[in-house]
Scaffold this active site. Sequence first.
Site, PDB file in Angstrom:
ATOM      1  N   LYS A 198      35.532  35.958  38.542  1.00 42.68           N
ATOM      2  CA  LYS A 198      35.266  35.295  37.259  1.00 42.68           C
ATOM      3  C   LYS A 198      33.774  35.308  36.975  1.00 42.68           C
ATOM      4  O   LYS A 198      32.984  34.737  37.756  1.00 42.68           O
ATOM      5  CB  LYS A 198      35.758  33.845  37.311  1.00 42.68           C
ATOM      6  CG  LYS A 198      37.211  33.698  37.757  1.00 42.68           C
ATOM      7  CD  LYS A 198      38.154  34.314  36.762  1.00 42.68           C
ATOM      8  CE  LYS A 198      39.601  34.110  37.191  1.00 42.68           C
ATOM      9  NZ  LYS A 198      40.537  34.743  36.258  1.00 42.68           N
ATOM     10  N   LYS A 222      51.360  36.321  31.213  1.00 45.42           N
ATOM     11  CA  LYS A 222      51.517  34.995  31.820  1.00 45.42           C
ATOM     12  C   LYS A 222      52.709  34.290  31.167  1.00 45.42           C
ATOM     13  O   LYS A 222      52.745  34.098  29.948  1.00 45.42           O
ATOM     14  CB  LYS A 222      50.232  34.186  31.652  1.00 45.42           C
ATOM     15  CG  LYS A 222      49.078  34.715  32.513  1.00 45.42           C
ATOM     16  CD  LYS A 222      47.892  33.782  32.461  1.00 45.42           C
ATOM     17  CE  LYS A 222      46.897  34.020  33.585  1.00 45.42           C
ATOM     18  NZ  LYS A 222      46.184  35.284  33.547  1.00 45.42           N
TER      19      LYS A 222
END
Length: 367
Positions: free
Chosen positions: A165, A265
């Site tokens: 990230k 997702k």
Amino acid sequence: MKITGISVYQVTLPLSHPYSLSGGRLHYTELDSTFVALETDLSITGWGEGCPWGSTYLPAFASGIRAGLEELAPVVLGANPSRPDVVNRAMDEALPGHPYVKSAIDIACYDIAGKALGLPVGDLLGGLTADPVLVQSSIPTGTPEEMVESMERARAAGYKVHSAKIGSGVDDDIERVRKLGELTQPGESMTFDVNRAWLPDQAIRVMKATADVDAYYEEPCETYEESLHVRRRTTQPLILDESIKTYSDVLRAVRDGACEAIGLKLNRVGGLTKARRIRDLCVEAGVRLNIEETGGSALADTAAVHLAQATPMRSRRATWLCHEMISVDPVIGGARNGGGVTRVADAPGLGVGLDHEFLGDPVAVYQ
Ligand code: MG
């Protein structure tokens, strides 16, 4: 078969370590998850979970799921859970949009249908393949040194696909990409996930300065249009994640040549029924998939692994298992990480049990 009862549980899932993403802009210490049990007139119970990660991550929030379930209960009660497409149409008519509210109901319907038929959920989604599912690491935003340590720990645990990230600024991010890129070995795959933190000029500068590093970049900017602007001026393979909410979003991305892969997702797109349609489109269009959950326990993760394992290996990248980051475990069985790979049990339904003592009493019951 009919759904005769809906029990809703609120479950707090503390993260083992505080987690920062989007260059530190988003920070979380615990997740608020909703478990749903559907009862039927055949005495088969199905379980589903909805967790949109933290409430500042997406236009979706935990208590919104519980409020939305109150709206949906009248059309879910009496519905046949072995017909999830029919259930989904009824939910979409009763409450347009709000896919994250519907995901747990949809997953619980598949759990029931699988149990009724004696088949694992993956066999209702095209059929479980023999190929295990690669698990991807999740390396939080930190100093380059912290991120290197985190990646080395993930590698030691068997992960071959890494998601780091980034997104705090051009110079810092170039340094992170360089350091982690140098670490990447043959057979490993690296993603730099920006979680929408960059403006297009920042994205173009970092990606052009690191064009020699073999890596994917994920969701560079806040909007689809900004990411497309970046995409047309850079060369690295791109993954779209947060901007993929519906089938139409994927159609548009394929038409625009906007990405090589997507993050699929379940909670964000509304559950297995809608994720399955997007999966099929991506398989045919040559778009690779990270099939995973938005967040949650091993219950949510296991539903995603069923879909992943029922997807051709060549179309998959890897699956993040949120439950590995949680310090409690209300689930018995389910898809677990074994040296960087996972697979579901060849058992009816999702193949998970629940720790009822941990769950406590439901916060709402509809009958
Ligand atoms: Mg992502």
